[in-house]
Design a protein around this motif. Structure first.
Motif, PDB file in Angstrom:
ATOM      1  N   UNK A 395     -52.042 -10.859   4.961  1.00  0.00           N
ATOM      2  CA  UNK A 395     -51.878 -12.197   5.523  1.00  0.00           C
ATOM      3  C   UNK A 395     -50.465 -12.722   5.323  1.00  0.00           C
ATOM      4  N   UNK A 396     -49.819 -12.284   4.234  1.00  0.00           N
ATOM      5  CA  UNK A 396     -48.460 -12.741   3.972  1.00  0.00           C
ATOM      6  C   UNK A 396     -47.492 -12.375   5.082  1.00  0.00           C
ATOM      7  N   UNK A 397     -47.724 -11.224   5.732  1.00  0.00           N
ATOM      8  CA  UNK A 397     -46.853 -10.811   6.838  1.00  0.00           C
ATOM      9  C   UNK A 397     -46.978 -11.794   7.993  1.00  0.00           C
ATOM     10  N   UNK A 398     -48.229 -12.130   8.353  1.00  0.00           N
ATOM     11  CA  UNK A 398     -48.432 -13.053   9.462  1.00  0.00           C
ATOM     12  C   UNK A 398     -47.875 -14.430   9.179  1.00  0.00           C
ATOM     13  N   UNK A 399     -48.137 -14.965   7.981  1.00  0.00           N
ATOM     14  CA  UNK A 399     -47.634 -16.298   7.658  1.00  0.00           C
ATOM     15  C   UNK A 399     -46.119 -16.311   7.601  1.00  0.00           C
ATOM     16  N   UNK A 400     -45.524 -15.246   7.081  1.00  0.00           N
ATOM     17  CA  UNK A 400     -44.066 -15.190   6.988  1.00  0.00           C
ATOM     18  C   UNK A 400     -43.419 -15.108   8.370  1.00  0.00           C
ATOM     19  N   UNK A 401     -44.018 -14.309   9.262  1.00  0.00           N
ATOM     20  CA  UNK A 401     -43.482 -14.221  10.620  1.00  0.00           C
ATOM     21  C   UNK A 401     -43.541 -15.587  11.296  1.00  0.00           C
ATOM     22  N   UNK A 402     -44.714 -16.226  11.245  1.00  0.00           N
ATOM     23  CA  UNK A 402     -44.890 -17.519  11.897  1.00  0.00           C
ATOM     24  C   UNK A 402     -43.900 -18.548  11.377  1.00  0.00           C
ATOM     25  N   UNK A 403     -43.774 -18.633  10.072  1.00  0.00           N
ATOM     26  CA  UNK A 403     -42.931 -19.661   9.488  1.00  0.00           C
ATOM     27  C   UNK A 403     -41.450 -19.326   9.587  1.00  0.00           C
ATOM     28  N   UNK A 404     -41.104 -18.034   9.544  1.00  0.00           N
ATOM     29  CA  UNK A 404     -39.708 -17.656   9.742  1.00  0.00           C
ATOM     30  C   UNK A 404     -39.246 -18.050  11.142  1.00  0.00           C
ATOM     31  N   UNK A 405     -40.046 -17.692  12.138  1.00  0.00           N
ATOM     32  CA  UNK A 405     -39.685 -18.022  13.517  1.00  0.00           C
ATOM     33  C   UNK A 405     -39.628 -19.537  13.701  1.00  0.00           C
ATOM     34  N   UNK A 406     -40.580 -20.254  13.118  1.00  0.00           N
ATOM     35  CA  UNK A 406     -40.597 -21.713  13.244  1.00  0.00           C
ATOM     36  C   UNK A 406     -39.337 -22.330  12.654  1.00  0.00           C
ATOM     37  N   UNK A 407     -38.948 -21.880  11.469  1.00  0.00           N
ATOM     38  CA  UNK A 407     -37.775 -22.449  10.815  1.00  0.00           C
ATOM     39  C   UNK A 407     -36.483 -22.074  11.535  1.00  0.00           C
ATOM     40  N   UNK A 408     -36.359 -20.797  11.902  1.00  0.00           N
ATOM     41  CA  UNK A 408     -35.148 -20.362  12.610  1.00  0.00           C
ATOM     42  C   UNK A 408     -35.026 -21.091  13.938  1.00  0.00           C
ATOM     43  N   UNK A 409     -36.133 -21.186  14.666  1.00  0.00           N
ATOM     44  CA  UNK A 409     -36.103 -21.865  15.963  1.00  0.00           C
ATOM     45  C   UNK A 409     -35.767 -23.341  15.803  1.00  0.00           C
TER      46      UNK A 409
END
Length: 522
Positions: A395-409
């Protein structure tokens, strides 16, 4: 074990409440800063920050946050998610103290970067713990509440910030984090169980370094170009150099046996499409929130508290619609819900093109409500689609992807739309400030905040300068709003093409991830 037996933790709903508190402090601080930007730009009551420094006070946090999310997600899976959550809260609280008592824009930018370190330790483990303590059949509802808390915090931030600025100095918007962090640390220690990934990944130090360097260089070029012009070699060296480093990062991740960001996952539509939607929506939304704070406080003359209260319709929409989004997805499918949300968001953002100095304020309230409703119906189905594409232990992979993209965007949205705002404003106001004394001309040419500060020293000439600054800012705002609407509309095409439709009969949340790219992460 019987098929109907709930495999979730007995205290899972209390644990969810604790995680929401931990999450609120991270998300809240990003939006609470928006309403304080006008005060921070004031040389008397704030720090006299330029528009570029204001953008960096937002982006120093988000870029560090985004750059460390994957690494800290892996470290949390390895060392213990509860332990990492407590450490992140403590770092966040200490950095909040440093931010509150910063004596210069540079100190504030540095303290905000340290807050990004704490936030990166908090955010990924909250969603990982949710997936660990909830039965898959309840996970969609729990994630809906989690996503609703994110949206609600986005709206509560300006209201709380405005109330604090009405009675206290600007540092109070950071100091408010400290008691919340203290409560969070105690509740996490008492309620949240420790959990780890049985097969944790390895830390990709080179990938982290490349991602942070590339994003900072790219963002620096965009912000500096918007503030001082894109006709200087340094700007393009920074932008092109940042893109080159990010290209190196992608190549490294494809070849690495333990990538910090497994870019192969983006070949899978049911994983990549919702991630793209999250990025596009936050790119558009954070950029609009940046200019909206100046529009309401300067062009329309509202106080910080009044400005914050004008975000109440956004908060109400998030509070009402986000918890119901999971049920809507089950009934109509993720694609239909996401498309409706994106259409509402794009319409609301695009309508700001027609907002000017005399637009009735109820129109702005309706637009913020529509935007809140739209975003409330994008984030939960997108997040659930991302999380359901991976097995529970990853689950950490999914949450990290979602939040990384959200923050970078979000950071790029502030940088790009802020640069559009600066460039159009500077070009539009040039003729109006040509005859002003040197210091006043430079201040007025830089930003609308500078124009208002310069007008305070001009006497009878002040009303003319303020009128010109307002006109130039509104014209620049229209360009930024139009671009944000185009970005949100692009999400509609992605959702129509790649988001999953109505789910088949029977439970869908426990389905295995059969795609080779996804199976390779397990």
């Amino acid at each position: 074990m019987q098929p109907h037996e709930n495999t979730g933790h007995p205290r899972r709903w209390a644990i969810l409440g604790v995680l929401v508190i931990s999450l609120l402090v991270v998300v809240l601080d990003n939006t609470i800063l928006n309403v304080a930007l006008r005060t921070l730009a004031d040389p008397v009551h704030g720090l006299g920050a330029s528009q570029g420094e204001l953008e960096w006070s937002i982006n120093s946090y988000t870029l560090v946050f985004a750059g460390l999310l994957f690494t800290f997600g892996v470290l949390g899976d390895r060392a213990g998610r509860k332990r990492f959550l407590v450490a992140g809260l403590i770092i966040f609280g200490l950095a909040s103290l440093l931010s509150a008592y910063a004596q210069s824009p540079a100190q504030l930018i540095g303290a905000r970067a340290l807050m990004g370190v704490g936030g990166a330790a908090i955010m990924p483990v909250t969603l990982s713990i949710i997936s660990n303590v909830f039965d898959p059949r309840e996970r969609g509802r729990a994630i809906g509440i989690w996503a609703g808390a994110v949206g609600l915090a986005v709206a509560i931030g300006p209201i709380l910030g405005g109330a604090l600025l009405e009675h206290y100095w600007w540092g109070s918007v950071f100091l408010i984090n400290v008691p919340v962090v203290a409560i969070g640390v105690v509740l996490v220690a008492v309620l949240v169980p420790e959990s780890r990934d049985p097969n944790p990944g390895r830390v990709d130090l080179l990938g982290v370094l490349l991602s942070v360097v590339g994003l900072v260089a790219l963002t620096y070029g965009i912000i500096d170009g918007g503030e001082h012009g894109f006709d200087r070699p340094l700007v393009w060296v920074s932008i092109l150099g940042g893109l080159a480093v990010l290209g190196w990062f992608i190549r490294h991740e494809l070849r690495s046996e333990h990538p910090s960001l497994d870019v192969r996952l983006f070949r899978v539509p049911r994983f990549a499409a919702p991630v793209a939607l999250v990025g596009l929506v936050f790119f558009a939304a954070m950029g609009v929130m940046f200019f909206n704070a100046f529009y309401l406080q300067l062009v329309r003359g509202y106080s910080p508290l009044e400005t914050g209260l004008l975000f109440l319709p956004f908060a109400a929409a998030q509070l009402f619609f986000a918890p119901r989004s999971a049920a809507m997805v089950r009934r109509f499918g993720g694609r239909a819900v996401a498309v409706v949300g994106l259409v509402l968001t794009a319409v609301a953002l695009g309508a700001f093109v027609f907002v000017d100095e005399v637009t009735p304020i109820w129109v702005v309230l309706v637009l913020t409500f529509l935007q809140g409703t739209g975003m409330a119906n994008i984030m939960p189905p997108a997040t659930e689609s991302i999380m359901s594409a991976l097995p529970r232990e990853k689950a950490g992979v999914g949450s990290a992807v979602s939040n990384t993209v959200r923050q970078v965007a979000g950071a790029l949205g502030v940088a790009v739309l802020g640069s559009v705002l600066s460039a159009v404003y500077r070009e539009d106001i040039a003729s109006a400030v040509a005859g002003l004394p040197g210091p006043a001309r430079d201040a007025a040419d830089e930003s609308i905040s500078g124009a208002y500060a310069a007008a305070a020293q001009l006497g009878p000439a002040a009303p003319k300068l303020i009128a010109a600054a307002n006109d130039s800012f509104v014209a620049a705002m229209h360009w930024a709003a139009g671009l944000s609407a185009v970005v949100a509309a692009l999400g509609i095409l992605i959702a129509l093409r790649w988001m999953p439709g109505r789910p088949a009969a029977g439970p869908t949340e426990a389905r295995p991830a059969v795609e080779p790219e996804l199976a390779g992460t397990a």
